[in-house]
Design a protein around this motif. Sequence first.
Motif, PDB file in Angstrom:
ATOM      1  N   LYS A   8     -16.392 -24.983  36.595  1.00  0.00           N
ATOM      2  CA  LYS A   8     -17.628 -24.208  36.709  1.00  0.00           C
ATOM      3  C   LYS A   8     -17.611 -23.274  37.916  1.00  0.00           C
ATOM      4  N   THR A   9     -16.958 -23.714  38.989  1.00  0.00           N
ATOM      5  CA  THR A   9     -16.956 -22.933  40.224  1.00  0.00           C
ATOM      6  C   THR A   9     -15.548 -22.892  40.816  1.00  0.00           C
ATOM      7  N   ILE A  10     -15.107 -21.686  41.143  1.00  0.00           N
ATOM      8  CA  ILE A  10     -13.792 -21.472  41.746  1.00  0.00           C
ATOM      9  C   ILE A  10     -14.002 -20.909  43.148  1.00  0.00           C
ATOM     10  N   LEU A  11     -13.339 -21.522  44.119  1.00  0.00           N
ATOM     11  CA  LEU A  11     -13.406 -21.061  45.506  1.00  0.00           C
ATOM     12  C   LEU A  11     -12.173 -20.219  45.814  1.00  0.00           C
ATOM     13  N   LEU A  12     -12.398 -19.050  46.419  1.00  0.00           N
ATOM     14  CA  LEU A  12     -11.320 -18.145  46.804  1.00  0.00           C
ATOM     15  C   LEU A  12     -11.320 -17.972  48.322  1.00  0.00           C
ATOM     16  N   PRO A  13     -10.530 -18.767  49.049  1.00  0.00           N
ATOM     17  CA  PRO A  13     -10.422 -18.545  50.495  1.00  0.00           C
ATOM     18  C   PRO A  13      -9.667 -17.241  50.747  1.00  0.00           C
ATOM     19  N   ILE A  14     -10.267 -16.332  51.502  1.00  0.00           N
ATOM     20  CA  ILE A  14      -9.697 -14.992  51.695  1.00  0.00           C
ATOM     21  C   ILE A  14      -9.553 -14.714  53.181  1.00  0.00           C
ATOM     22  N   GLY A  27      -7.750 -15.881  40.586  1.00  0.00           N
ATOM     23  CA  GLY A  27      -9.020 -16.595  40.480  1.00  0.00           C
ATOM     24  C   GLY A  27     -10.001 -15.851  39.578  1.00  0.00           C
ATOM     25  N   ILE A  28     -10.008 -14.539  39.683  1.00  0.00           N
ATOM     26  CA  ILE A  28     -10.876 -13.713  38.824  1.00  0.00           C
ATOM     27  C   ILE A  28     -10.468 -13.864  37.366  1.00  0.00           C
ATOM     28  N   SER A  29      -9.156 -13.837  37.097  1.00  0.00           N
ATOM     29  CA  SER A  29      -8.671 -14.024  35.716  1.00  0.00           C
ATOM     30  C   SER A  29      -9.069 -15.390  35.173  1.00  0.00           C
ATOM     31  N   LEU A  30      -8.962 -16.399  36.006  1.00  0.00           N
ATOM     32  CA  LEU A  30      -9.362 -17.746  35.580  1.00  0.00           C
ATOM     33  C   LEU A  30     -10.867 -17.823  35.319  1.00  0.00           C
ATOM     34  N   SER A  31     -11.631 -17.119  36.131  1.00  0.00           N
ATOM     35  CA  SER A  31     -13.086 -17.134  35.934  1.00  0.00           C
ATOM     36  C   SER A  31     -13.452 -16.479  34.606  1.00  0.00           C
ATOM     37  N   LYS A  32     -12.671 -15.496  34.214  1.00  0.00           N
ATOM     38  CA  LYS A  32     -12.899 -14.844  32.909  1.00  0.00           C
ATOM     39  C   LYS A  32     -12.625 -15.839  31.782  1.00  0.00           C
ATOM     40  N   LYS A  33     -11.526 -16.557  31.900  1.00  0.00           N
ATOM     41  CA  LYS A  33     -11.134 -17.509  30.859  1.00  0.00           C
ATOM     42  C   LYS A  33     -12.114 -18.674  30.748  1.00  0.00           C
ATOM     43  N   PHE A  34     -12.546 -19.212  31.892  1.00  0.00           N
ATOM     44  CA  PHE A  34     -13.396 -20.403  31.893  1.00  0.00           C
ATOM     45  C   PHE A  34     -14.881 -20.089  32.109  1.00  0.00           C
ATOM     46  N   GLY A 123     -19.511 -28.455  45.640  1.00  0.00           N
ATOM     47  CA  GLY A 123     -19.102 -29.002  44.347  1.00  0.00           C
ATOM     48  C   GLY A 123     -18.120 -28.104  43.610  1.00  0.00           C
ATOM     49  N   VAL A 124     -17.223 -27.489  44.348  1.00  0.00           N
ATOM     50  CA  VAL A 124     -16.218 -26.585  43.768  1.00  0.00           C
ATOM     51  C   VAL A 124     -15.272 -27.379  42.871  1.00  0.00           C
ATOM     52  N   ASP A 125     -14.895 -26.781  41.738  1.00  0.00           N
ATOM     53  CA  ASP A 125     -14.008 -27.447  40.781  1.00  0.00           C
ATOM     54  C   ASP A 125     -12.538 -27.063  40.952  1.00  0.00           C
ATOM     55  N   LEU A 126     -12.272 -25.902  41.565  1.00  0.00           N
ATOM     56  CA  LEU A 126     -10.907 -25.419  41.745  1.00  0.00           C
ATOM     57  C   LEU A 126     -10.869 -24.492  42.946  1.00  0.00           C
ATOM     58  N   ILE A 127      -9.822 -24.636  43.752  1.00  0.00           N
ATOM     59  CA  ILE A 127      -9.579 -23.716  44.868  1.00  0.00           C
ATOM     60  C   ILE A 127      -8.328 -22.917  44.527  1.00  0.00           C
ATOM     61  N   CYS A 155     -10.615 -31.536  45.074  1.00  0.00           N
ATOM     62  CA  CYS A 155     -10.471 -30.924  43.752  1.00  0.00           C
ATOM     63  C   CYS A 155      -9.077 -30.288  43.631  1.00  0.00           C
ATOM     64  N   PRO A 156      -8.687 -29.882  42.413  1.00  0.00           N
ATOM     65  CA  PRO A 156      -7.383 -29.226  42.253  1.00  0.00           C
ATOM     66  C   PRO A 156      -7.295 -27.940  43.082  1.00  0.00           C
TER      67      PRO A 156
END
Length: 161
Positions: A8-14, A27-34, A123-127, A155-156
């Motif tokens: 549901k939520t992807i964290l992008l450390p930048i 991460g953006i591509s994954l957000s599109k897919k999920f 509650g991030v699901d993926l980093i 999380c993963p």
Amino acid sequence: MTRLKKIKTILLPIDGSGTSMRAARIGISLSKKFRSDLIGLTVIDLMSLPYGYFLTQPGTRSHDSILEEKRSEAKKWFVEVKKSMLEDLGESQAVEIKFRSEIIEDPYSRVESAIINYAESEGVDLIVMGTRGKSGFKRILLGSVASGVLSYSHCPVMVVR
């Protein structure tokens, strides 16, 4: 057989490095897919600021300008991520996916600890992060921040070269 948890939520450390910006695009591509929400996170490592930062009084012009420069730099990175979202997703899908950005200034924790604590509290699901940041140690296969996040994250973690 176990079911995969929905992302549901992807964290992008930048941190502005090439690898962190590439990781953000993935991460953006994954957000599109999920159809996941995205959080861009920059941790300003106060211990890596110039020595003069610590010699000046908080609230003085030179003290505040050093910190404001770092914040401004982080905001530029977030603008780049938003542009990438529009390019990769198109305007209609970019509107559907929520993106927010956060800047953490923590003088007491290490960068990896700040990332892990933030991810857990939100509650991030993926980093999704880069292998190495701006530290400049090119010979190291995996940077210390990425290694720390991989070791202790709840999380993963996807690490991008």
